[in-house]
Design a protein around this motif. Sequence first.
Motif, short mmCIF file in Angstrom:
data_model
loop_
_atom_site.label_atom_id
_atom_site.label_comp_id
_atom_site.label_asym_id
_atom_site.label_seq_id
_atom_site.Cartn_x
_atom_site.Cartn_y
_atom_site.Cartn_z
N LYS A 1 24.67 41.70 83.03
CA LYS A 1 24.76 42.76 83.94
C LYS A 1 26.18 42.74 84.53
CE LYS A 1 22.33 44.39 88.03
NZ LYS A 1 21.95 45.93 87.38
N GLN B 1 24.45 47.98 82.87
CA GLN B 1 23.80 47.97 84.35
C GLN B 1 22.34 47.66 84.11
OE1 GLN B 1 24.20 51.95 85.36
NE2 GLN B 1 26.26 51.71 86.31
N ASN B 2 21.86 47.63 82.80
CA ASN B 2 20.38 47.41 82.46
C ASN B 2 20.14 45.79 81.94
OD1 ASN B 2 19.28 49.98 83.42
ND2 ASN B 2 19.95 50.77 81.37
N TYR C 1 29.84 49.53 77.84
CA TYR C 1 30.11 50.49 78.71
C TYR C 1 28.96 50.13 79.88
CZ TYR C 1 33.16 53.18 75.49
OH TYR C 1 33.85 53.45 74.79
N ASP C 2 29.36 50.92 81.05
CA ASP C 2 28.56 50.68 82.31
C ASP C 2 27.07 51.01 82.05
OD1 ASP C 2 30.57 49.76 83.83
OD2 ASP C 2 31.04 51.67 84.43
N THR C 3 26.62 51.86 81.27
CA THR C 3 25.46 52.27 81.01
C THR C 3 24.51 51.01 80.16
OG1 THR C 3 26.09 53.59 79.12
CG2 THR C 3 25.71 54.83 81.11
N GLN C 4 25.36 50.43 79.49
CA GLN C 4 24.50 49.44 78.67
C GLN C 4 24.51 48.11 79.81
OE1 GLN C 4 27.79 49.86 75.75
NE2 GLN C 4 26.20 49.11 74.51
N SER D 1 36.15 48.92 78.17
CA SER D 1 35.04 49.32 77.21
C SER D 1 35.53 49.97 75.77
CB SER D 1 34.52 50.68 78.20
OG SER D 1 33.94 50.27 79.27
N ASN E 1 31.88 48.18 88.05
CA ASN E 1 32.25 49.13 86.87
C ASN E 1 33.31 48.75 86.13
OD1 ASN E 1 30.50 51.14 87.88
ND2 ASN E 1 32.10 52.25 88.82
#
Length: 237
Positions: free
Chosen positions: A95, A116-117, A111-114, A105, A99
């Motif tokens: 995590k 963050q989770n 990327y952030d979307t990956q 990236s 950013n």
Amino acid sequence: MTFDPFFFMKGIQGKIGASQGGQSQQQVAYLRQLQREMRVEETLNIPLTELNVIVFDIETTGFYPDQGDQIISIGAIKVKGEKIIENETFYSLVKAEKNVSEEISQLTGLYDTQLQNAPPLSEVLFQFFQFTQDYTLVAHHANHEKIFLQQASWKLYRAPFKHRLVDMSFLYRIAEPDAKLITLEECCEYNGITVNGRHHALNDAKLTAKLWSIYVNKLHQKGCETLNDLYERYTKV
């Protein structure tokens, strides 16, 4: 004190309370027990053809953890002697606390979307140490991995990073003194290894594992049987 280039250790001492940064007592206790049971000096005289190692790689947002750069993925694979254990691997995203730059990236494909989770570093690092146990660790240009693991281990667990960490660059320098091999791509191409999926932690770990297997054999032919032999040769390079 004799300098051992194959053993990097952060000798920080301290005490922790019942919980540190959200880490459980069980996690901290496990890591402390693991460190107490390590016999890192014994690995110096184990034949490389019999030495069990974990070859690993980390992807990060930069080079300076003390300035806020962070680990965003860890990949590792087990090698026993010269044999790569293909089905014993570790891989996890981490995590991101802030950013990730577009440059990173593009380089890593993360990327952030990956991120963050993804699970937090405290969880991933604990799982990583469960995977590595007391194995000798190996990495390509290991200083990068060393400084991040030292910082994370102390920040999260108030515990020093005590694994023996072998830098592949020492092996290249001893086995191929005139080759001037630097990057992972150069080392792979020199040894006929096809390079795919660079800057993915597990892929890079697998490439480095192939190099480890090759260089264990090359060093054996040069009469370097153990890490201690490598150390003695290194002091003469």
